[in-house]
Scaffold this active site. Structure first.
Site, PDB file in Angstrom:
ATOM      1  N   ASN A   1       0.857  -1.189   0.000  1.00  0.00           N
ATOM      2  CA  ASN A   1       0.000   0.000   0.000  1.00  0.00           C
ATOM      3  C   ASN A   1       0.890   1.234   0.000  1.00  0.00           C
ATOM      4  O   ASN A   1       1.936   1.274   0.649  1.00  0.00           O
ATOM      5  CB  ASN A   1      -0.906   0.039   1.233  1.00  0.00           C
ATOM      6  CG  ASN A   1      -1.783   1.295   1.240  1.00  0.00           C
ATOM      7  OD1 ASN A   1      -2.716   1.401   0.462  1.00  0.00           O
ATOM      8  ND2 ASN A   1      -1.460   2.248   2.106  1.00  0.00           N
TER       9      ASN A   1
ATOM     10  N   TYR B   1      -0.050  10.209   4.110  1.00  0.00           N
ATOM     11  CA  TYR B   1      -0.400  10.504   5.491  1.00  0.00           C
ATOM     12  C   TYR B   1       0.593  11.535   6.012  1.00  0.00           C
ATOM     13  O   TYR B   1       1.812  11.312   5.949  1.00  0.00           O
ATOM     14  CB  TYR B   1      -0.324   9.246   6.362  1.00  0.00           C
ATOM     15  CG  TYR B   1      -0.908   8.015   5.701  1.00  0.00           C
ATOM     16  CD1 TYR B   1      -2.267   7.928   5.432  1.00  0.00           C
ATOM     17  CD2 TYR B   1      -0.090   6.955   5.318  1.00  0.00           C
ATOM     18  CE1 TYR B   1      -2.795   6.808   4.822  1.00  0.00           C
ATOM     19  CE2 TYR B   1      -0.620   5.832   4.707  1.00  0.00           C
ATOM     20  CZ  TYR B   1      -1.970   5.755   4.456  1.00  0.00           C
ATOM     21  OH  TYR B   1      -2.492   4.639   3.846  1.00  0.00           O
ATOM     22  N   ARG B   2       0.101  12.620   6.533  1.00  0.00           N
ATOM     23  CA  ARG B   2       1.003  13.670   6.999  1.00  0.00           C
ATOM     24  C   ARG B   2       1.932  13.130   8.084  1.00  0.00           C
ATOM     25  O   ARG B   2       1.576  12.215   8.832  1.00  0.00           O
ATOM     26  CB  ARG B   2       0.204  14.852   7.532  1.00  0.00           C
ATOM     27  CG  ARG B   2      -0.408  14.603   8.902  1.00  0.00           C
ATOM     28  CD  ARG B   2      -1.248  15.769   9.344  1.00  0.00           C
ATOM     29  NE  ARG B   2      -1.608  15.658  10.755  1.00  0.00           N
ATOM     30  CZ  ARG B   2      -2.826  15.889  11.232  1.00  0.00           C
ATOM     31  NH1 ARG B   2      -3.811  16.216  10.415  1.00  0.00           N
ATOM     32  NH2 ARG B   2      -3.057  15.797  12.530  1.00  0.00           N
TER      33      ARG B   2
ATOM     34  N   TRP C   1      -1.792   7.830  10.728  1.00  0.00           N
ATOM     35  CA  TRP C   1      -2.622   6.823  10.076  1.00  0.00           C
ATOM     36  C   TRP C   1      -4.056   6.939  10.570  1.00  0.00           C
ATOM     37  O   TRP C   1      -4.357   6.538  11.697  1.00  0.00           O
ATOM     38  CB  TRP C   1      -2.090   5.419  10.395  1.00  0.00           C
ATOM     39  CG  TRP C   1      -1.014   4.959   9.485  1.00  0.00           C
ATOM     40  CD1 TRP C   1      -0.943   5.116   8.146  1.00  0.00           C
ATOM     41  CD2 TRP C   1       0.163   4.233   9.866  1.00  0.00           C
ATOM     42  NE1 TRP C   1       0.198   4.541   7.642  1.00  0.00           N
ATOM     43  CE2 TRP C   1       0.897   3.989   8.682  1.00  0.00           C
ATOM     44  CE3 TRP C   1       0.665   3.758  11.085  1.00  0.00           C
ATOM     45  CZ2 TRP C   1       2.099   3.291   8.674  1.00  0.00           C
ATOM     46  CZ3 TRP C   1       1.857   3.075  11.081  1.00  0.00           C
ATOM     47  CH2 TRP C   1       2.570   2.845   9.898  1.00  0.00           C
TER      48      TRP C   1
ATOM     49  N   GLU D   1      -0.902   0.684  -5.589  1.00  0.00           N
ATOM     50  CA  GLU D   1      -0.845   2.028  -6.159  1.00  0.00           C
ATOM     51  C   GLU D   1       0.164   2.138  -7.283  1.00  0.00           C
ATOM     52  O   GLU D   1      -0.016   2.947  -8.208  1.00  0.00           O
ATOM     53  CB  GLU D   1      -0.523   3.047  -5.060  1.00  0.00           C
ATOM     54  CG  GLU D   1      -1.697   3.443  -4.177  1.00  0.00           C
ATOM     55  CD  GLU D   1      -2.029   2.394  -3.131  1.00  0.00           C
ATOM     56  OE1 GLU D   1      -3.071   2.536  -2.456  1.00  0.00           O
ATOM     57  OE2 GLU D   1      -1.255   1.414  -2.977  1.00  0.00           O
TER      58      GLU D   1
ATOM     59  N   ASP E   1      -5.382  22.049   8.761  1.00  0.00           N
ATOM     60  CA  ASP E   1      -5.765  20.986   7.834  1.00  0.00           C
ATOM     61  C   ASP E   1      -6.572  21.479   6.636  1.00  0.00           C
ATOM     62  O   ASP E   1      -6.911  22.662   6.534  1.00  0.00           O
ATOM     63  CB  ASP E   1      -6.565  19.920   8.596  1.00  0.00           C
ATOM     64  CG  ASP E   1      -6.045  18.521   8.329  1.00  0.00           C
ATOM     65  OD1 ASP E   1      -5.790  18.207   7.150  1.00  0.00           O
ATOM     66  OD2 ASP E   1      -5.886  17.756   9.283  1.00  0.00           O
TER      67      ASP E   1
END
Length: 494
Positions: free
Chosen positions: A169, A173-174, A187, A233, A283
């Site tokens: 995967n 994710y920051r 996560w 991906e 965000d």
């Protein structure tokens, strides 16, 4: 056009006059963010900060922050071109049952014959740093907003593998930089990376993790795409660029990483280690997501190109750069939604809805209650489960125009009759939800009502002009516009 590296993409933007190179020294603490924010709000160019205070590498910002740049990154004239490509493959292999439909996406990518290709030597490993040489302090990790908990990696491609199946995967994710060798790993519970982490946790084993930065722009996009579980991906990226993604074995883990990236951060997350406080973070909702406890990523190696460029982005009050990444997803994945629900004509997630707060969808309405079938079908479709508000409209409504969509819906609804409330999972970043990750949703039936739905009056026609009159006025209206301009110029003294 295929871009083999981020530098090639940046060079193409420069040739098109869509790149501003900034030579003056800038601070990664808030200053880069403020400059980038001003340009993205002005529909400005991509930015290359060549001299960043305290860092050894230039910073690229706003690379995808326009319809033209996201299309160029994907090698198409418009993201709809990729959607049409998927639609044509679906037509060639029409699925029969529901399970066939769910597996077709994987089949069509496999059929494209662009699986990842392993290589032995890679540009991203031109420089290898291990042991005491490892330090994030050399990277220009930016602090985006004043109340952020620290500097953040904002365009990371986080690579993990399922310990049971070995399926890879890659997610975005920051990552908050804690110190020279550790970061947070944000996560969210609905993401596949979190699923892998929970499996390692049950096994009581360290989880190998690698993070790619930069490389071919299609890799950055692919890491944001809401792919079905167990879908690679890098297979998707190969399909998008019609060319295999080149992978190389990382130095200190068994994970394969993109050979043409600019940077790779190698390391691990130990599920047995105590979580660490991460956040706040300004965000994509336009609000700060609050601090919370998350796993810690330990870095064991950093590899990079000799002339690497550090990619970054900022999010905030929409629209920002992330909107155009989301817009590409909207257009690319429309045929898959239509494959499950053929009555869907189009859908749109406007920037004000920050992806998960508002979805307009137009349908070919065929029977009473059809709008409710579509609402609940969408809530059961992958990450669309997080949609807070779904507004269903007839197929003559242009849902790409939020003004038209809202005007039609608000004219067509009786609130008591046409609004559905339900409960379910919501985005972890939804600060208004009753509980983290769980809350209510609203569906709005903005379609014309049928007698079978309890509407017995005659439904009114929409106001439109006679076509002959439109044609007649079209012939001389430009003259009236010129006359109006001359009158205004005369009044202002021009």
């Amino acid at each position: 056009m295929l871009f083999s590296s981020m530098k090639a993409f940046i060079d193409a933007l420069k040739q098109q006059g869509d790149l501003l190179e900034i030579d003056r020294e800038v601070d990664p603490y808030l200053e880069i963010s403020e400059i980038s924010h001003r340009f993205v709000k002005e529909d400005g160019p991509a930015l290359l900060f060549k001299h960043v205070k305290g860092a050894n590498f230039p910073v690229a910002q706003n690379l995808f922050a326009s319809p033209g740049r996201i299309s160029l990154a994907l090698g198409v004239s418009h993201p709809d071109d990729i959607g049409e490509r998927i639609r044509n493959i679906i037509r060639q292999k029409a699925p029969q049952g529901f399970s066939d439909k769910l597996s077709l996406f994987s089949q069509l990518l496999e059929a494209a014959k662009f699986p990842p290709k392993q290589v032995k030597h890679a540009p991203v490993q031109e420089v290898v740093l291990t042991g005491k040489e490892v330090s994030l302090d050399t990277l220009p990790v930016i602090t985006c907003w004043p109340l952020d908990g620290g500097p953040y990696f904002t365009l990371p491609q986080v690579i993990t593998e399922d310990p049971e199946t070995g399926i890879r995967n890659v997610g975005m994710y920051r990552m908050q930089k804690f110190d020279a060798t550790t970061t947070g790993m944000h996560w969210q519970q609905h993401k596949h990376g979190a699923s892998h982490f929970q499996k390692y946790r049950k096994m009581g084993k360290k989880m190998p993790v690698c993070v790619a930065l930069g490389g071919p722009p299609v890799l950055t996009y692919a890491s944001t795409a809401p792919l079905p579980e167990n879908m690679d991906e890098y297979l998707f990226a190969g399909f998008l660029q019609k060319n295999p993604v080149r992978l190389v074995k990382s130095i200190t883990t068994d994970l394969m990483v993109p050979a043409d990236a600019d940077f790779i951060l190698e390391g691990y997350v130990d599920p047995r280690e105590a979580y660490r406080k991460e956040g706040p973070f300004g965000d994509h909702t336009g609000f700060y997501s609050l601090e919370d406890d998350y796993p810690v990523f330990h870095i064991t190696a950093i590899t990079h190109r000799k002339e690497a460029v550090y990619p970054s982005t900022i999010v905030g009050v929409p629209p920002m750069e992330d909107y155009w990444l989301g817009y590409a997803t909207e257009r690319i994945f429309l045929p898959l939604a239509q494959m499950i629900m053929p009555e869907i004509r189009d859908y749109h997630m406007p920037p004000e809805g920050v992806f998960h707060n508002l979805v307009f969808v137009s349908i070919k309405k065929q029977y009473p209650g059809h709008a409710y079938k579509v609402m609940q079908g969408l809530w059961g479709l992958g990450l669309m489960m997080l949609a807070k508000v779904i507004v269903v409209l007839d197929d003559d409504v242009n849902v790409q125009n939020p003004s038209e969509a809202w005007w039609t819906a608000l004219n067509h609804i009786d609130p008591r009759r046409d609004i559905l409330f339900t409960r379910g999972p919501v985005d972890d970043l939804d600060h208004a939800a009753t509980r983290p990750g769980f809350g209510s949703k609203m569906g709005m039936d903005g379609t014309r009502k049928m007698p079978e739905e309890g509407f017995t009056r005659r439904w009114p026609d929409k106001i439109t002009m006679d076509e002959d009159v439109i044609s007649k006025v079209n012939e001389y209206f430009p003259e009236l516009l010129k006359l109006n301009k001359l009158m205004k110029d005369d009044q202002t003294g021009k």
